[in-house]
Design an enzyme around this catalytic site. Structure first.
Site, short mmCIF file in Angstrom:
data_model
loop_
_atom_site.label_atom_id
_atom_site.label_comp_id
_atom_site.label_asym_id
_atom_site.label_seq_id
_atom_site.Cartn_x
_atom_site.Cartn_y
_atom_site.Cartn_z
N HIS A 10 41.72 44.80 72.37
CA HIS A 10 41.24 45.29 71.08
C HIS A 10 39.71 45.34 71.03
O HIS A 10 39.01 44.69 71.81
CB HIS A 10 41.76 44.41 69.95
CG HIS A 10 41.28 42.99 70.03
ND1 HIS A 10 40.01 42.60 69.65
CD2 HIS A 10 41.89 41.87 70.48
CE1 HIS A 10 39.86 41.31 69.84
NE2 HIS A 10 40.99 40.83 70.35
N ARG A 59 43.83 43.48 64.46
CA ARG A 59 42.79 43.98 65.36
C ARG A 59 43.35 44.88 66.46
O ARG A 59 42.66 45.78 66.93
CB ARG A 59 41.99 42.82 65.95
CG ARG A 59 42.80 41.75 66.68
CD ARG A 59 41.91 40.51 66.87
NE ARG A 59 42.50 39.41 67.63
CZ ARG A 59 43.23 38.44 67.10
NH1 ARG A 59 43.52 38.46 65.81
NH2 ARG A 59 43.68 37.44 67.86
N GLU A 83 48.16 37.47 70.56
CA GLU A 83 47.29 36.51 71.24
C GLU A 83 47.90 35.12 71.19
O GLU A 83 48.71 34.80 70.31
CB GLU A 83 45.91 36.52 70.59
CG GLU A 83 44.88 35.60 71.26
CD GLU A 83 44.58 35.97 72.71
OE1 GLU A 83 45.53 35.96 73.52
OE2 GLU A 83 43.40 36.23 73.02
N GLY A 84 47.51 34.28 72.14
CA GLY A 84 47.96 32.90 72.15
C GLY A 84 47.44 32.14 70.95
O GLY A 84 46.33 32.38 70.47
N SER A 85 48.24 31.20 70.47
CA SER A 85 47.82 30.37 69.35
C SER A 85 46.93 29.23 69.83
O SER A 85 47.23 28.58 70.83
CB SER A 85 49.06 29.79 68.65
OG SER A 85 48.67 28.79 67.72
N TYR A 86 45.85 29.00 69.09
CA TYR A 86 44.97 27.87 69.38
C TYR A 86 45.24 26.67 68.47
O TYR A 86 44.48 25.70 68.49
CB TYR A 86 43.51 28.31 69.26
CG TYR A 86 43.10 29.24 70.38
CD1 TYR A 86 42.85 28.76 71.65
CD2 TYR A 86 43.01 30.61 70.16
CE1 TYR A 86 42.49 29.61 72.68
CE2 TYR A 86 42.65 31.48 71.19
CZ TYR A 86 42.40 30.97 72.44
OH TYR A 86 42.06 31.83 73.46
N LYS A 94 33.89 26.21 70.25
CA LYS A 94 34.21 25.42 71.44
C LYS A 94 33.59 24.03 71.36
O LYS A 94 34.20 23.04 71.79
CB LYS A 94 33.74 26.16 72.70
CG LYS A 94 34.53 27.44 72.96
CD LYS A 94 34.00 28.20 74.16
CE LYS A 94 34.78 29.50 74.35
NZ LYS A 94 34.23 30.32 75.46
#
Length: 212
Positions: A10, A59, A83-86, A94
């Site tokens: 995206h 997105r 997308e992977g989950s955080y 970070k």
């Protein structure tokens, strides 16, 4: 004729600019992200396409829409491409994760295939839902051009799965910038990486924007 699987990340979001974790967060494209999507559509509409598959997140749908409008084709949404989950790291930096989830963060950096952000997904989890979508595409479209519009981690994990690269190394072997295109062909010898992270469909002033 072979299957040519194009993988498009995206366009730009505020998260791709800041670097904060954005998995389940349903971020919108920035104005520049919309321009990236339009630039892709303008160049790649010239090919003949069999199908367009996309993650259902805002997105990715917004990135796929100019292209689908240009070629007159509906996108097919697949939850496996999201997308992977955080988990508890969503929307955080970070440095926040490193300071507040130190042990978890180190394990995730060292072996993300089997270690997830707290409450999130591992690379194996992502592969287990994304690769069935790729198998579906291969079955339904044995030849021609197919576009998949997805996300940074998900595309890297798909490529690692196809190319036999350890999932635990997905962040350290493959980079996928915003609105970049990769392409894998499938023939009797299996998947072959032909294009990785190309962004030359974009005007230079957008292509050179900083961000990941």
């Amino acid at each position: 004729m072979t299957l040519n699987l194009y993988l498009l990340r995206h366009g730009e979001t505020t998260f791709s600019q800041s670097g904060n974790f954005c998995g389940e967060t349903n971020a919108e494209l920035t104005p520049e992200g919309v321009q990236m999507a339009e630039a892709f559509a303008d160049v790649y509409k010239k090919l003949k396409w069999e199908a367009v598959y996309a993650s259902p997140m805002k997105r990715t749908v917004a990135t796929a829409k100019p292209f689908c409008d240009a070629i007159g084709m509906d996108m097919q949404l697949r939850d496996g491409l999201r997308e992977g989950s955080y988990g508890e790291w969503e929307n955080k930096s970070k440095s926040f994760a490193q300071e507040n989830y130190a042990e978890n963060y180190v394990k995730w950096l060292t072996e993300p295939a089997w270690n997830a952000p707290k409450g999130g997904e591992t690379a194996v989890d992502i592969a287990n839902r994304a690769m069935p979508v790729i198998a579906e595409i291969q079955e339904k479209h044995p030849q021609g051009n197919v576009l998949v519009v997805s996300h940074k981690a998900t595309i890297r994990i798909i490529l690692c799965s196809l190319l036999g690269i350890d999932l635990g190394r997905y962040r350290y072997r493959i980079n996928i910038l915003v609105a970049s295109v990769s392409m894998v062909t499938f023939d009797v010898h299996g998947p072959l990486l032909e294009i990785l992270g190309d962004r030359y469909h974009m005007p230079e002033h957008i292509r050179n924007r900083k961000g990941t």
